[in-house]
Scaffold this motif. Structure first.
Motif: not given
Length: 249
Positions: A98, A100, A103, A105, A107-109, A111-112, A155, A158-159
């Protein structure tokens, strides 16, 4: 005859029912270690791995390692079975393709939580059960140094960038307890996670970018991890080892 180098050691590996985690479990078991096989959703593969290694030296535990309560359960069952942890490999993760714009929220949460929160708190909960001379090996990706080889991994990278920073700082923290911490950063590796969502044309292009003209194999990554799990790596800590066959340098 000399004993296997990890005889008497206990390794806890998450995401261990398939891919790099499974290859690592088999490699460390071959080297003499007992293995705790953490998995999320594939009990048949995990139990088959226990049978292969032997139920006296292997334990399968289902746990969602994006949640601290589940991490605590995993660590408790490992210690209840084997009494200690000598090697910790937080391998479980997700690799969303993914950029920018794509992505969300959610997905972000997710993955992190799995890729960063999981290794962070698994290390926190395991360290009290780890003696001096123990080893932690985290998992990053060679995309952190060459993200152009595969598109749409913002994404994911980033992680894993967080993991690489964690490596540098947490290594100093756990060194006070005599524990070594390093990170393996594989290049493109032929796992189920890698193949997901990719066309054959993209897979061939990525494999062709390697001077060896192939993808890495899970066993080759496991060999790199094994290097950082034994006594010969006692003065190596806080380092990131890129295992990618010169594909991403």
């Amino acid at each position: 005859m000399a004993s296997a180098p990890l005889t008497g050691k206990v390794a806890l590996i998450t995401g261990a029912s398939k891919g790099i985690g499974k290859a690592t479990a088999l490699r460390l078991a071959k080297d003499g270690a007992s293995v705790v096989i953490g998995y999320s959703s594939d009990p048949s593969s995990a139990e088959e791995l226990v049978k292969t290694i032997g139920d006296d030296r292997a334990l399968a535990v289902q746990a969602n390692v994006s949640e601290v309560a589940e991490i605590e359960k995993l660590v408790k069952q490992a210690v209840d079975k084997f009494g200690k942890i000598d090697i910790l490999i937080p391998n479980a993760g997700t690799a969303p393709m993914q950029d920018l714009e794509q992505t969300t929220e959610k997905d972000f949460d997710y993955t992190m939580a799995l890729n960063v929160k999981g290794p962070y708190f698994l290390s926190q909960k395991a360290v009290p059960h780890m003696a001096p001379g123990s080893h932690i090996v985290l998992l990053s990706t060679s995309l952190c140094i060459n993200s152009g080889i595969t598109p749409n991994y913002l994404l994911y990278v980033t992680s894993k960038g967080a993991i690489e920073q964690m490596t540098r700082v947490m290594a100093k923290d756990v060194a006070r307890k005599g524990i070594n911490l390093n990170t393996i950063a594989p290049g493109p590796t032929g796992t189920e996670l890698f193949y997901k969502g990719k066309s054959q044309q993209l897979i061939d292009t990525i494999a062709g970018s390697s001077p060896f003209k192939k993808l890495g194999e899970p066993e080759e990554i496991a060999d790199g991890i094994a290097l950082l799990c034994g006594a010969d790596s006692r003065w190596i800590s806080g380092q990131i080892l890129y295992v990618n066959g010169a594909a991403m340098v």
